[in-house]
Design a protein around this motif. Structure first.
Motif, mmCIF file in Angstrom:
data_model
loop_
_atom_site.group_PDB
_atom_site.id
_atom_site.type_symbol
_atom_site.label_atom_id
_atom_site.label_comp_id
_atom_site.label_asym_id
_atom_site.label_seq_id
_atom_site.Cartn_x
_atom_site.Cartn_y
_atom_site.Cartn_z
ATOM 1 N N PRO A 2 0.824 -1.216 0.000
ATOM 2 C CA PRO A 2 0.000 0.000 0.000
ATOM 3 C C PRO A 2 0.855 1.262 0.000
ATOM 4 N N GLU A 3 0.282 2.312 -0.600
ATOM 5 C CA GLU A 3 0.915 3.629 -0.517
ATOM 6 C C GLU A 3 0.680 4.145 0.898
ATOM 7 N N GLU A 4 1.636 4.878 1.450
ATOM 8 C CA GLU A 4 1.440 5.453 2.776
ATOM 9 C C GLU A 4 2.034 6.844 2.833
ATOM 10 N N TYR A 5 1.289 7.746 3.469
ATOM 11 C CA TYR A 5 1.685 9.140 3.616
ATOM 12 C C TYR A 5 1.553 9.509 5.084
ATOM 13 N N ARG A 6 2.444 10.372 5.563
ATOM 14 C CA ARG A 6 2.468 10.761 6.975
ATOM 15 C C ARG A 6 2.287 12.268 7.095
ATOM 16 N N VAL A 16 -1.678 7.828 6.496
ATOM 17 C CA VAL A 16 -2.789 7.558 5.593
ATOM 18 C C VAL A 16 -2.288 6.544 4.572
ATOM 19 N N ALA A 17 -2.916 5.379 4.546
ATOM 20 C CA ALA A 17 -2.489 4.300 3.660
ATOM 21 C C ALA A 17 -3.596 3.994 2.657
ATOM 22 N N ARG A 18 -3.191 3.695 1.421
ATOM 23 C CA ARG A 18 -4.153 3.321 0.386
ATOM 24 C C ARG A 18 -3.878 1.899 -0.055
ATOM 25 N N LYS A 19 -4.929 1.106 -0.010
ATOM 26 C CA LYS A 19 -4.843 -0.281 -0.460
ATOM 27 C C LYS A 19 -6.180 -0.629 -1.106
ATOM 28 N N ALA A 20 -6.109 -1.150 -2.301
ATOM 29 C CA ALA A 20 -7.316 -1.555 -3.036
ATOM 30 C C ALA A 20 -8.319 -0.403 -3.148
ATOM 31 N N GLU A 21 -7.817 0.767 -3.494
ATOM 32 C CA GLU A 21 -8.659 1.952 -3.722
ATOM 33 C C GLU A 21 -9.368 2.476 -2.470
ATOM 34 N N ALA A 43 -12.654 7.696 -1.394
ATOM 35 C CA ALA A 43 -11.772 7.017 -2.340
ATOM 36 C C ALA A 43 -11.368 7.907 -3.507
ATOM 37 N N PHE A 44 -12.213 8.888 -3.872
ATOM 38 C CA PHE A 44 -11.900 9.735 -5.030
ATOM 39 C C PHE A 44 -10.808 10.764 -4.741
ATOM 40 N N ILE A 45 -10.412 10.933 -3.473
ATOM 41 C CA ILE A 45 -9.336 11.870 -3.137
ATOM 42 C C ILE A 45 -8.017 11.263 -3.616
#
Length: 84
Positions: A2-6, A16-21, A43-45
């Protein structure tokens, strides 16, 4: 993976992590432990809109010492001290 942002959200460290939209938000404790936060991000962000989105929904928490949401440097969870 997953993508992750801090972010430092007005003195609150989050990941903030993104996995499977789907975005999932975690609070980060002083010791670096994570727990699920009660924050929903649609999810659209897009990833490049996260900073502005968080700033918009939490702007009431702004202070003179912490006037905006900031990206935390990679590998760091500690927040700079507040000058309040």
């Amino acid at each position: 993976m997953p993508e992750e942002y801090r972010f430092d959200v007005f003195g609150r460290a989050i990941a903030v992590a993104r996995k499977a939209e789907v975005w999932t938000v975690f609070d980060i404790g002083e010791e670096g432990k994570r727990r699920r936060a009660d924050i929903q991000i649609p999810a659209f962000i897009a990833a490049d809109e996260l900073l502005q989105y968080l700033d918009d929904i939490f702007h009431e928490s702004a202070t003179p010492a912490r006037p905006c949401v900031r990206v935390l440097p990679d590998g760091r969870w500690d927040l700079p001290p507040s000058t309040e």
